[in-house]
Design a protein around this motif. Structure first.
Motif, mmCIF file in Angstrom:
data_model
loop_
_atom_site.group_PDB
_atom_site.id
_atom_site.type_symbol
_atom_site.label_atom_id
_atom_site.label_comp_id
_atom_site.label_asym_id
_atom_site.label_seq_id
_atom_site.Cartn_x
_atom_site.Cartn_y
_atom_site.Cartn_z
ATOM 1 N N ASP A 166 29.372 72.213 38.027
ATOM 2 C CA ASP A 166 29.415 70.946 38.574
ATOM 3 C C ASP A 166 27.978 70.431 39.518
ATOM 4 O O ASP A 166 28.081 69.003 38.784
ATOM 5 N N ILE A 167 27.337 71.408 38.901
ATOM 6 C CA ILE A 167 26.144 70.252 39.885
ATOM 7 C C ILE A 167 25.505 69.388 39.154
ATOM 8 O O ILE A 167 24.926 68.304 39.340
ATOM 9 N N GLY A 168 25.745 69.749 37.942
ATOM 10 C CA GLY A 168 24.991 69.280 36.478
ATOM 11 C C GLY A 168 25.301 68.223 36.562
ATOM 12 O O GLY A 168 25.235 67.217 35.707
ATOM 13 N N ARG A 173 25.328 61.940 37.144
ATOM 14 C CA ARG A 173 25.515 60.136 37.214
ATOM 15 C C ARG A 173 24.426 60.073 38.401
ATOM 16 O O ARG A 173 24.411 58.502 38.711
ATOM 17 N N ARG A 174 24.046 61.118 39.776
ATOM 18 C CA ARG A 174 22.767 60.304 40.530
ATOM 19 C C ARG A 174 21.828 59.751 39.994
ATOM 20 O O ARG A 174 21.086 59.293 39.807
ATOM 21 N N GLU A 178 20.518 56.113 39.785
ATOM 22 C CA GLU A 178 18.618 56.185 40.172
ATOM 23 C C GLU A 178 17.740 55.184 39.350
ATOM 24 O O GLU A 178 16.616 55.244 39.510
ATOM 25 N N GLY A 179 18.501 55.231 38.316
ATOM 26 C CA GLY A 179 17.299 54.497 37.477
ATOM 27 C C GLY A 179 17.071 55.561 35.736
ATOM 28 O O GLY A 179 16.324 55.114 35.172
ATOM 29 N N LEU A 203 30.058 61.666 33.728
ATOM 30 C CA LEU A 203 29.953 61.785 32.129
ATOM 31 C C LEU A 203 30.216 60.141 32.079
ATOM 32 O O LEU A 203 29.956 59.339 31.285
ATOM 33 N N ASP A 204 31.432 60.639 31.545
ATOM 34 C CA ASP A 204 32.006 59.946 30.839
ATOM 35 C C ASP A 204 32.381 58.432 31.491
ATOM 36 O O ASP A 204 31.834 57.469 30.753
ATOM 37 N N ASP A 205 32.318 58.364 32.966
ATOM 38 C CA ASP A 205 32.424 56.544 32.881
ATOM 39 C C ASP A 205 30.241 55.910 33.006
ATOM 40 O O ASP A 205 30.032 54.540 33.123
ATOM 41 N N PHE A 206 29.841 57.045 33.020
ATOM 42 C CA PHE A 206 28.510 56.482 32.445
ATOM 43 C C PHE A 206 27.940 56.397 30.633
ATOM 44 O O PHE A 206 26.978 56.355 30.766
#
Ligand code: FAD
Length: 299
Positions: A166-168, A173-174, A178-179, A203-206
């Motif tokens: 989960d942290i990964g 996303r984070r 942040e670019g 993941l999927d949303d990005f």
């Protein structure tokens, strides 16, 4: 030993577990409680979790980790608990004595009961023994989270994540927000390690690809990470993917070094709470169990 150095209960670690044990014990009538936290503020891992998903059961509201910590800190401040921050416990001795260092120097205290609520730590590259050179740019996901969310430092721009914990996923996303460009998440297992909701939202949303049954064979680079070499374990095919940063998200281990160093087992007035006991998925559970343990110690 001075009378004032003896407590009914000493709690080591001021994350959600340590705060909850202290609150449970104090609200059930225990009088002399000392809570020791090595950082300048209470809250533990919650202080770096700025994403939503905390507190639905306990506060009946979805909060960020930082909001959860702030709410719970108000609860503990209403209780009769002596809180010492910037206080690092380095040794537990037999007969329930504890040595800690704080800005005033080194202190020894003792208690009828001691609760170890020191959280957990991340598994590292060394624990997985991924071969390769030792360039800069390799971090655990939680360390990267601390760098971005607390210190405002972006660890890199082209990122590969090893492990689908989960942290990964949250850091994929984070870092994207942040670019940075997250090139891939590689998971050696045939299934996701983290929560499905985190895969969808992070993941999927990005549009970040997750490759299952993929093993990172080598981290390459001289001074800074330049690429990883990866094998698809289903086909045996290998490829290189360029990146400047590798984040490991490959599991958490209860932090019990204080007990291990002392050669002491839990029991006889020594207890574990929260992630130091076992790694919890939700903070609500940590709080509920911690308060219960605290009440039991008061009774
Ligand atoms: C990235 C991440 C995302 C998460 N997401 C969610 C979520 O969306 N929803 C949810 O409900 N839960 C989530 N969790 C789980 C939950 O937040 C944790 O399980 C919970 O915070 C653990 O609490 P703890 O008190 O056991 O540990 P920690 O929060 O790690 O606290 C341990 C404390 O002990 C202190 N300490 C350690 N050693 C010493 C020492 N020797 N002397 C003094 N102090 C010491 C540390 O500084 C720290 O403050 C997440 C966890 C992580 C890591």
């Amino acid at each position: 030993m001075l009378e004032s150095n003896h407590y009914d209960l000493i709690v080591i670690g001021g994350g959600p577990a340590g705060m909850a044990v202290s609150v449970g014990a104090s609200s059930a009538g225990l009088k002399k409680i000392l809570l020791l936290e090595r950082h300048p503020r209470l809250g533990g891992i919650l202080n770096q979790c700025i994403h939503l998903g905390f507190g639905l059961k306990y506060f009946k509201e979805e909060l960020t980790g930082t909001e959860y910590a702030a709410r719970y800190k108000k609860i503990i401040l209403e209780q009769n608990v002596e809180v010492k921050t910037s206080s690092f416990v380095h040794t537990i001795h037999p007969r329930h004595k504890v040595t800690f260092v704080c800005p005033q120097g080194e202190r020894v205290v003792s208690a009828e009961n001691i609760v170890i609520a020191t959280g957990c730590r991340e598994r590292t590259r060394e624990m997985l023994t991924v071969p390769g050179t030792r360039p800069a740019g390799v971090f655990t996901a939680g360390l990267a989270q601390e760098m971005v969310n607390i210190y405002g430092v972006l660890p890199g721009k082209e990122v590969v994540i090893i492990g689908s914990g989960d942290i990964g996923l949250i850091m994929a996303r984070r870092m994207t927000l942040e670019g940075a460009r997250v090139r891939a998440v590689f998971e050696i297992l045939p299934h996701l390690s983290g929560l499905i909701r985190n895969k969808i939202q992070c993941l999927d949303d990005f549009g970040i690809p997750l490759y299952l049954e993929h093993e990172v064979l080598e981290i390459m680079g001289k001074n800074r990470v330049e690429a990883v070499r990866v094998r698809d374990n289903r086909t045996g095919g290998e490829r290189e993917l360029s990146c400047d940063t590798v984040l490991f998200s490959v599991g958490l281990i209860p932090e019990r070094d204080l007990l291990i160093d002392a050669g002491i087992e839990p029991g006889n007035g020594l207890y574990l709470a929260g992630n130091a006991d076992y790694v919890h998925d939700t903070v609500d559970r940590v709080t509920k169990e911690g308060e219960k343990l605290g009440r039991a110690l008061a009774g």
